[in-house]
Motif scaffolding. Structure first.
Motif, PDB file in Angstrom:
ATOM      1  N   VAL A  10     114.002  -3.132 -38.401  1.00 43.95           N
ATOM      2  CA  VAL A  10     115.226  -3.759 -38.906  1.00 43.95           C
ATOM      3  C   VAL A  10     115.059  -5.279 -38.956  1.00 43.95           C
ATOM      4  O   VAL A  10     115.450  -5.932 -39.934  1.00 43.95           O
ATOM      5  CB  VAL A  10     116.426  -3.356 -38.015  1.00 43.95           C
ATOM      6  N   ARG A  41     117.723   1.117 -46.882  1.00 44.00           N
ATOM      7  CA  ARG A  41     118.461   0.481 -45.784  1.00 44.00           C
ATOM      8  C   ARG A  41     119.809  -0.041 -46.288  1.00 44.00           C
ATOM      9  O   ARG A  41     119.939  -0.455 -47.439  1.00 44.00           O
ATOM     10  CB  ARG A  41     117.651  -0.649 -45.168  1.00 44.00           C
ATOM     11  N   VAL A  79     122.438  -4.053 -40.073  1.00 43.56           N
ATOM     12  CA  VAL A  79     121.510  -3.261 -40.864  1.00 43.56           C
ATOM     13  C   VAL A  79     121.517  -1.856 -40.288  1.00 43.56           C
ATOM     14  O   VAL A  79     121.235  -1.660 -39.097  1.00 43.56           O
ATOM     15  CB  VAL A  79     120.077  -3.829 -40.813  1.00 43.56           C
TER      16      VAL A  79
END
Length: 307
Positions: free
Chosen positions: A47, A128, A158
């Protein structure tokens, strides 16, 4: 002894060969199992690098930024965007639905401020999901040694992992064969279960491919080196060093290559290998109990697949 269990969380399977040149590994004094530590850290590392790439992707597009601030003090890259730039820019986002990207400056050309607004949900082409706001303040032209980019976050996440804090990156590359940034950060990640993980990092990010195609993610390759200090809300303290450069590409949502060595009080307790360049969520973890393959966890999967 801390046990690296083959649980459903990771979908573990035994790997036939150990990692090459693995250091002596001891058992860490942790309140969480090594498997849980590696699970969180591998998820956060992926991430974190997605966020860093997003900052690079937009803020290093020097020509596009200059085009839109040469005559205006403020401009939105997503309105009336040049056909060449905009076509490539949209490749980064699913269905070409981009975040709002506003660039503003004061009476002089610098500093410039870029505000990227993802709203409640912007889905990347790689799946994502980003939400909230990233603000980037640029001190000087891209190819100026010592120029800085300061990054802050507002209600940003995220894949349901909240991110707060500051990233500071200093440009040190030649701008021709590579772009090199010295990056320091103090970020807190909030996991979906409420666990918080503070990571203080000192990394170097080197763009080794994709320099000549601004705002086109398809050929971008970045190598990352450095180290991170970690403190989590369960009271664990440990660190890691990137012992073989991590590789992040523009299209894959995972790190595709590299090795990380985790330690506590100077004693190594795990080594993580990200593989041979294949875009997948499989890592190989070596501890005092042996070598095991793991699957990196993901969140918001249903939302991503249906977006």
């Amino acid at each position: 002894m801390v046990v690296l269990a083959g649980t459903a969380l990771f979908g573990c399977s035994e790997k036939s060969a150990d990692l090459e040149s693995t250091p002596e590994i001891t058992d860490a004094q942790l309140t969480k199992s090594v498997s849980a530590i590696i699970s969180d850290e591998s998820t956060i590392e992926a991430v974190s690098e997605e966020v860093n790439y997003e900052v690079d992707f937009i803020s290093t597009a020097e020509s596009a930024i200059d085009d839109y601030t040469s005559t205006l003090k403020s401009a939105d890259l997503t309105e009336g965007y040049g056909f060449g730039y905009y076509y490539n820019f949209r490749k980064r986002y699913r269905s070409g639905i981009c975040p709002g990207v506003n660039i503003a400056m004061g009476d002089s050309a610098f500093p410039k401020t870029i505000v990227i607004d993802y709203g409640d949900s912007t889905v990347l082409a790689n799946g994502r999901v980003l939400s909230g706001i990233i603000t980037i303040t640029i001190s000087a032209p891209m190819f100026t040694d010592g120029s800085t980019r300061t990054v802050t976050f507002e209600n940003f996440s995220v894949d349901s992992i909240g991110i707060d804090g500051t990233i500071t990156r200093v440009y040190t590359g030649d701008g021709v064969t590579e772009q090199v940034f010295s990056c320091t950060s103090d970020l807190t990640f909030t996991m979906p279960d409420g666990t918080t993980i503070q990571r203080i990092s000192d990394k170097t990010r080197t763009w080794v491919a994709g320099l000549d195609t601004e705002l086109d993610p398809t050929d971008d390759v970045i190598e990352i080196t450095g180290s991170v200090q970690v403190i989590d809300s369960d009271g664990n303290e440990y660190s890691y060093v990137i012992t073989s450069p991590l590789v992040k590409t523009g299209e894959c949502r995972f790190i595709t290559e590299g090795e990380i060595t985790y330690s506590q009080n100077g004693e190594v307790f795990a080594v993580v290998d990200y593989g041979d360049g294949t875009c997948d969520n499989i890592i190989t973890v070596t501890t005092s109990d042996g070598t095991t393959e793991m699957t990196i966890r993901e969140f918001c999967l249903a939302q991503k697949l249906n977006s």
